[in-house]
Design a protein around this motif. Structure first.
Motif, short mmCIF file in Angstrom:
data_model
loop_
_atom_site.label_atom_id
_atom_site.label_comp_id
_atom_site.label_asym_id
_atom_site.label_seq_id
_atom_site.Cartn_x
_atom_site.Cartn_y
_atom_site.Cartn_z
N LEU A 206 0.82 -1.21 0.00
CA LEU A 206 0.00 0.00 0.00
C LEU A 206 0.85 1.26 0.00
O LEU A 206 0.48 2.26 -0.58
N GLU A 207 2.03 1.21 0.66
CA GLU A 207 2.93 2.37 0.68
C GLU A 207 4.35 1.89 0.87
O GLU A 207 4.61 0.99 1.67
N ILE A 208 5.28 2.51 0.12
CA ILE A 208 6.70 2.21 0.28
C ILE A 208 7.25 3.17 1.34
O ILE A 208 7.14 4.39 1.21
N THR A 209 7.79 2.61 2.41
CA THR A 209 8.31 3.39 3.54
C THR A 209 9.57 2.71 4.04
O THR A 209 9.50 1.60 4.58
N ASP A 210 10.71 3.35 3.86
CA ASP A 210 11.96 2.72 4.29
C ASP A 210 12.22 2.93 5.77
O ASP A 210 11.77 3.91 6.36
#
Length: 195
Positions: free
Chosen positions: A136-140
């Motif tokens: 749903l979301e790319i978050t490093d």
């Protein structure tokens, strides 16, 4: 005076998660028939997806042992006997290192379930993006979530407000200098951190 180079922490609240799910459910495959929650971190996300899509939900262990929880109208809509017409969505809150997602996929593959199964995580790092079918979301990293912050190793190096967070706010009388120590010694915890 030198300052250390610190990485920004990606902090996500329950409101952030809810907004992400609300804005994403319309893009999920329309033929999903069951939501599967990864214990325990995936429960919150899976519950939201299940509620917004009006679909039955079970835990990952229930799914791979092919038994659904009893009760509720929606659980009757899913049938392990008719696997051709079913599609499951396994849901977790995040995938960072990918260790847990690899373990889950291996466990699913050895279960013998023939139901088409997709894997979703709300927050996925660039490094582990290929371990899920839907991100749903790319978050490093580093990332911390409101729903598990009190059980996260980062808490060891953090300052946390006591009054109103770890325990209730003191009354005006309890907050008075001479009574405050007694308040702290006897305050009932609102949250009990793991670390």
């Amino acid at each position: 005076m030198a300052t250390r180079n610190r990485k920004k922490v990606n902090f996500k609240t329950v409101n952030d998660l809810n907004a992400l799910v609300v804005n994403s459910v319309s893009r999920l495959p329309k033929d999903i028939t069951l939501i599967v929650a990864v214990p325990r971190s995936g429960y919150l996300v899976a519950s939201l997806v299940s509620l917004y899509l009006n679909l039955p939900m079970c835990t990952f262990n229930e799914y791979i042992s092919q038994r659904l929880p009893t009760g509720g109208r929606r659980t009757k809509d899913f049938d392990f006997e008719n696997q051709d017409n079913q599609k499951a969505l396994v849901v977790d809150d995040s995938v960072s290192s990918g260790w847990e997602m690899r373990r889950l996929r291996a466990q699913f593959e050895s279960s013998g379930i023939m139901i088409e199964t997709l894997f979703l995580a709300a927050y996925v790092s660039n490094k582990s993006r290929d371990l899920v079918d839907i991100a749903l979301e790319i978050t490093d990293p580093p990332q911390i979530f409101e729903w598990n912050i009190y059980h996260h190793p980062h808490l060891i190096n953090s300052c946390v407000e006591i009054d109103g967070v770890i325990c209730p706010n003191p009354t005006q009388e309890e907050g008075d200098g001479k009574n405050y120590q007694g308040f702290l010694e006897n305050a009932e915890p609102r949250i009990i951190p793991s670390v």
